[in-house]
Scaffold this active site. Structure first.
Site, PDB file in Angstrom:
ATOM      1  N   GLY A  45       0.833  -1.197   0.000  1.00 28.07           N
ATOM      2  CA  GLY A  45       0.000   0.000   0.000  1.00 28.07           C
ATOM      3  C   GLY A  45       0.866   1.243   0.000  1.00 28.07           C
ATOM      4  O   GLY A  45       0.591   2.223  -0.684  1.00 28.07           O
ATOM      5  N   ALA A  46       1.948   1.207   0.792  1.00 27.80           N
ATOM      6  CA  ALA A  46       2.851   2.355   0.917  1.00 27.80           C
ATOM      7  C   ALA A  46       4.111   1.888   1.630  1.00 27.80           C
ATOM      8  O   ALA A  46       4.160   0.780   2.155  1.00 27.80           O
ATOM      9  CB  ALA A  46       2.179   3.476   1.711  1.00 27.80           C
ATOM     10  N   MET A  47       5.141   2.758   1.654  1.00 31.65           N
ATOM     11  CA  MET A  47       6.407   2.427   2.319  1.00 31.65           C
ATOM     12  C   MET A  47       6.941   3.662   3.032  1.00 31.65           C
ATOM     13  O   MET A  47       7.055   4.726   2.437  1.00 31.65           O
ATOM     14  CB  MET A  47       7.416   1.902   1.284  1.00 31.65           C
ATOM     15  CG  MET A  47       8.801   1.640   1.836  1.00 31.65           C
ATOM     16  SD  MET A  47       8.782   0.410   3.160  1.00 31.65           S
ATOM     17  CE  MET A  47      10.143   0.973   4.159  1.00 31.65           C
ATOM     18  N   GLU A  48       7.321   3.463   4.312  1.00 33.81           N
ATOM     19  CA  GLU A  48       7.607   4.569   5.218  1.00 33.81           C
ATOM     20  C   GLU A  48       9.009   5.158   5.135  1.00 33.81           C
ATOM     21  O   GLU A  48       9.514   5.684   6.128  1.00 33.81           O
ATOM     22  CB  GLU A  48       7.351   4.118   6.664  1.00 33.81           C
ATOM     23  CG  GLU A  48       8.315   3.052   7.187  1.00 33.81           C
ATOM     24  CD  GLU A  48       7.831   1.619   7.073  1.00 33.81           C
ATOM     25  OE1 GLU A  48       8.325   0.757   7.810  1.00 33.81           O
ATOM     26  OE2 GLU A  48       6.938   1.357   6.230  1.00 33.81           O
TER      27      GLU A  48
ATOM     28  N   HIS B 209      -0.672   6.094   8.969  1.00 37.10           N
ATOM     29  CA  HIS B 209       0.110   4.884   9.280  1.00 37.10           C
ATOM     30  C   HIS B 209       1.580   5.097   8.917  1.00 37.10           C
ATOM     31  O   HIS B 209       2.478   4.821   9.716  1.00 37.10           O
ATOM     32  CB  HIS B 209      -0.479   3.701   8.510  1.00 37.10           C
ATOM     33  CG  HIS B 209       0.274   2.412   8.661  1.00 37.10           C
ATOM     34  ND1 HIS B 209      -0.194   1.371   9.431  1.00 37.10           N
ATOM     35  CD2 HIS B 209       1.466   1.987   8.163  1.00 37.10           C
ATOM     36  CE1 HIS B 209       0.683   0.370   9.379  1.00 37.10           C
ATOM     37  NE2 HIS B 209       1.701   0.724   8.610  1.00 37.10           N
ATOM     38  N   GLU B 210       1.823   5.601   7.713  1.00 35.47           N
ATOM     39  CA  GLU B 210       3.217   5.773   7.277  1.00 35.47           C
ATOM     40  C   GLU B 210       3.927   6.873   8.071  1.00 35.47           C
ATOM     41  O   GLU B 210       5.113   6.766   8.372  1.00 35.47           O
ATOM     42  CB  GLU B 210       3.276   6.078   5.776  1.00 35.47           C
ATOM     43  CG  GLU B 210       2.652   5.021   4.884  1.00 35.47           C
ATOM     44  CD  GLU B 210       3.141   3.604   5.146  1.00 35.47           C
ATOM     45  OE1 GLU B 210       4.331   3.430   5.469  1.00 35.47           O
ATOM     46  OE2 GLU B 210       2.328   2.668   5.047  1.00 35.47           O
TER      47      GLU B 210
END
Length: 877
Positions: free
Chosen positions: A286-289, A322-323
């Site tokens: 979904g995404a990467m922090e 969240h990220e």
């Protein structure tokens, strides 16, 4: 301190302190190669003549070690492909002390959504002339290094506790944009005309998996935090490829407010001088922090007020939060090793919802959390194939498979349970203390428990240990006597066949007894296998108030019925929990489908979206299991129609201006489910709107109803409707349009269409990241489910070739595509088929598939006759 023996890690002779990485000669097209030079400032612990370092698909050309006294050159290099390591031999010993290791290498900008990779997209406006292209597609470049993919972009010590600072520079065409974790330091002329060299400031110490860069035809929208950081308002930007930046405004608004919120509640200011969010066209997760440069799949960060379905607002707000939570929890303080992945993900999930609740109290996100986080976590954790939250990881290459509902959703559910028990203020104080103590370093689960114990003056480790280190969770069986109840805990398995050796854990269980008139919550804990609770009002009680504990409750059948008839005394979370428990208990054999359906009938006057959403989830599960029994199927369809119709008819089709977000979601759900259960009035109105839209009236379908009406049209139509939605997939420019079309195509009742859809998601037209959307739609359709397995079996080599480049993508195909069956023969076929295949990327998912089918098959066989009888007795047949 000796290195842990339970981990397969690099030798501890050399510790990196700083990476100075330079990329040049980028070939943007053709073979997509590039040259790199990395200089690693290191501390050498003891004299050594060789260096072992992580690399994957890189060619090391030369290496030198510069120490205070000598320059030592490479004499040989060998590669261990399975361990993803290179061993470089030098002409003489590297002396202990400070040294700089300089490595020249060649790499590839791959198309596997991992490492340094390229994403293709169709531009919405004319791109910059030097944007890489091959015909109709253009390319952007970005990185994805978690878990073990930094080694695919540069030789490095690719382990989370080998933190170092990073300096990065790259040579690119003059009219493209380069981004990295930190702000630009300088832009200078490149080695030839038309090129520029972009260098970035040095990062704080961080793990390799958090380094990041991106190159492309980017533009941005910018905002600033309200708080000042080091005397300045922090710049926050959402970057997109040219033409899409305005769709980043919704995420931007949430991002700067979220950064301020987290800085306040953690008592630690956001640690970097900027925060960038980047929309990436091809993205496996979904995404990467990445610290300071968070990357997202487009539907998780872009939102178009004019065209997007409003449900994506909730998704974007949550994923952004969240990220950003990871910027502290994960980036500032990082887990020591991958077995504690849950520390990163469980916490970021919980605190992400906390931030969304702060920004949008009207969304009732904790009720959503109970439905969309607690329930799926309980479902996966009730299988034998589950794993403890903290799972042993010997080799980091195994870690991809634990990025799952246990690490994220069970992890966050346990944190919510603990926060509710300690009190949110005390909990957050403990978290802040933990972050301050371990800033820029690594920590373990027990370090968090120690900080929380100190803040709360309670022994957190003792009561949390079983939740983290043991597999599964308990079901609490309730027995009634006048004025009191006795509670007994045992492990819950969805297959209903717990063996004594699987039931040895005693959990600390917050009872949360809601009882009396008016209802009050009495807090206590069940810390033994059995106990008695006194002073219970026989008229009304419910345990696990607001579903804050991570367990199932098994009430006597009459009590369950009574609770279903007292909806006014239950919170939204209570209702969701009761229905989730009743469904799981019916499947395991501790309860019955008849009891579940009787409970659901009690909620027909409900007006809350999240309660209706849970009703739909429970019914869909039951309808899927009994789909092959035509008589039961017809009865369940009629039951669903009678339950949903009054509410669907009352809510209507219109979206009034300024309507509450949850009401809009409820309208979509009720219309969709009533149509799915055969409501002819709603179906014919949907067809009418579809026909008007197809004839060219774009306003005929409200943007929030595209999914509902497309689904309805395909499910109740033929070739023409199917072809229309396929054409819409090809031409839609809305950020969520392709996802909506794929789901709709899967609603066709024709097995030929289902087969065509799976062929389509395997084609060039659908990015591999979206392929699972096709098989999920086919597998979720009671009419076409068998096609999902038939197609997988017949096309396995092709699936492996197209999706296998990224573990996450192929694992998702298996997990969402093959677990919906209720037939033991299909289960055995699946097991047999994969016996001689390479299943390293999805071995855990195969066991989950097998366990799930077993429990579905047992449930079907056990409950079929009784369910049929109940449906007849209650005039649904």
């Amino acid at each position: 301190m000796a290195p842990p023996t339970d981990r397969d890690i690099l030798p501890d002779t050399i510790k990196p302190l700083n990476y100075d990485l330079s990329l040049f000669n980028l070939e943007l097209g053709g073979n997509w190669s590039y040259d790199g030079l990395v200089k690693i400032e290191s501390k050498v612990k003891s004299d050594t003549q060789e260096l072992v370092i992580n690399t994957k698909e890189l060619e090391i050309k030369d290496a030198q070690v510069l120490s205070k006294t000598t320059i030592t050159s490479m004499t040989d290099v060998s590669y261990d492909k399975s361990d993803e390591r290179a061993t470089i031999k030098f002409s003489a010993n590297i002396p202990s002390g400070d040294a700089v290791i300089a490595i020249k290498y060649k790499g590839t900008i791959n198309n596997a959504m991992a490492g340094f990779y390229r994403s293709k997209y169709k531009p919405t406006v004319t791109p910059a002339s030097t944007t890489p292209t091959d015909g109709e597609y253009h390319y952007m470049l970005s990185t994805q290094f978690e878990a073990c993919e930094a080694r695919r972009a540069f030789p490095c010590f690719d382990e989370p506790n080998l933190k170092a600072s990073f300096e990065f520079e790259v040579e690119i065409p003059e009219d493209l944009v380069a981004l990295s974790n930190m702000p630009e330091k300088s832009v200078t002329k490149g080695s030839k005309d038309g090129l520029k060299k972009v260098a970035f400031e040095k990062t704080p110490a961080m793990s390799t998996y958090l380094a990041a860069w991106a190159i492309g035809d980017f533009e941005y929208v910018e905002g600033f935090t309200e708080r000042k950081y080091n005397g300045k308002n922090l710049p926050v930007r959402v970057y997109t490829t040219r033409g899409l930046k305005e769709q980043g405004r919704f995420a931007l608004e949430h991002a700067h407010k979220t950064i301020d919120y987290f800085s306040d509640i953690f008592g630690i200011e956001y640690p970097l001088p900027k925060s960038d969010l980047l929309a990436v066209h091809e993205f496996a997760m979904g995404a990467m922090e990445n610290w300071g440069l968070v990357t997202y799949r487009t539907t998780a960060v872009l939102f178009d007020e004019e065209k997007s379905d409003a449900r994506f607002k909730n998704r974007v707000a949550y994923v952004v939060a969240h990220e950003l939570a990871h910027q502290w929890f994960g980036n500032l303080v990082t887990m020591d090793w991958w077995n504690e992945l849950w520390l990163n993900e469980g916490f970021a999930t919980w605190v992400g919802w906390l931030a969304v609740d702060y920004l949008h109290p009207e969304w009732k996100v904790w009720s959503q959390f109970v439905a969309e986080a607690v329930q799926p976590a309980l479902e996966l954790d009730s299988l034998r194939a589950s794993h403890p939250i903290e799972v042993p990881v010997r080799n980091a290459l195994e870690v991809d498979q634990i990025f799952d509902h246990i690490s994220y959703l069970k992890g966050s559910s346990i944190i919510r349970m603990l926060s509710n028990h300690l009190g949110q203020e005390v909990f957050l104080k403990g978290v802040g203390d933990y972050l301050k103590l371990h800033a820029y370093g690594n920590a373990r689960t027990n370090d968090l428990w120690a900080a929380l114990s100190a803040a709360s003056d309670q022994d957190v480790q003792t009561f949390m240990d079983p939740w983290i280190r043991k597999i599964g969770f308990p079901v609490v069986a309730v027995a009634e006597e006048p004025g009191q109840i006795s509670l007994r805990q045992s492990r819950f398995l969805t297959t209903g066949d717990v063996k004594p050796q699987e039931d040895e854990t005693t959990w600390w269980i917050p009872v949360g007894l809601k009882t009396g008139t008016p209802a009050k919550v009495v807090h206590s804990a069940l810390t033994a296998k059995e106990d008695t609770v006194r002073n219970v009002d026989d008229d009304f009680y419910k345990i696990n108030a607001d579903q804050s504990g991570f367990y199932r409750t098994n009430y006597p059948p009459q009590r369950l019925l009574k609770l279903g008839k007292a909806p006014d005394r239950l919170s939204i979370e209570d209702k969701i929990g009761l229905m989730g428990d009743a469904t799981a208990l019916a499947i395991s054999g501790n309860g019955t489908t008849a009891a579940l359906l009787s409970l659901l009938e009690g909620f027909k006057n409900e007006d809350d979206y999240l309660v209706w959403s849970q009703i739909a989830t429970c019914l869909s599960k039951v309808r899927a299991v009994f789909a092959d029994n035509k008589e039961i199927s017809a009865g369940l369809k009629k039951f669903s129609l009678e339950l949903f119709s009054p509410a669907a008819e009352a809510i209507g089709w219109e979206f009034p201006k300024d309507e509450e977000w949850l009401t809009g979601q409820l309208r979509k759900l009720l219309l969709a489910y009533a149509a799915g259960a055969g409501h002819q009035g709603i179906i014919s109105e949907g067809k009418k709107k579809f026909a008007a839209w197809k004839a060219g009236d774009e306003k005929a379908i409200h943007q929030n109803l595209r999914g509902v009406i497309f689904n309805m049209a395909v499910a109740n139509g033929g070739q023409d409707e199917y072809d229309t939605i396929k054409a819409e997939f090809r031409k839609t420019t809305s950020v969520d349009g392709k996802e909506i079309c794929l789901q709709a195509l899967g609603r066709s009742k024709s097995p030929d269409h289902a087969w065509d859809l799976l062929e389509f998601v395997m084609s060039e037209e659908v990015p591999p990241q979206d392929a699972h959307g096709g098989i999920a739609a086919v597998a979720g359709n009671n009419e076409t489910r068998k096609v999902a397995w038939e197609f997988t079996k017949k096309n396995w080599q092709r699936i492996e070739k197209i999706l296998g480049a990224t573990n996450v993508v192929i694992e998702r195909w298996i997990r969402v595509g093959l677990a919906k069956y209720s037939d033991a023969a299909i289960r055995d076929e699946i097991v047999d088929f994969f016996k001689d295949k390479n299943t390293a990327a999805f071995s855990r998912s195969l066991v989950i598939v097998s366990d799930t089918i077993t429990s579905n098959a047992n449930y079907k066989q056990r409950d079929e006759a009784q369910l049929l009888e109940w449906l007849k007795a209650h005039k649904y047949l």
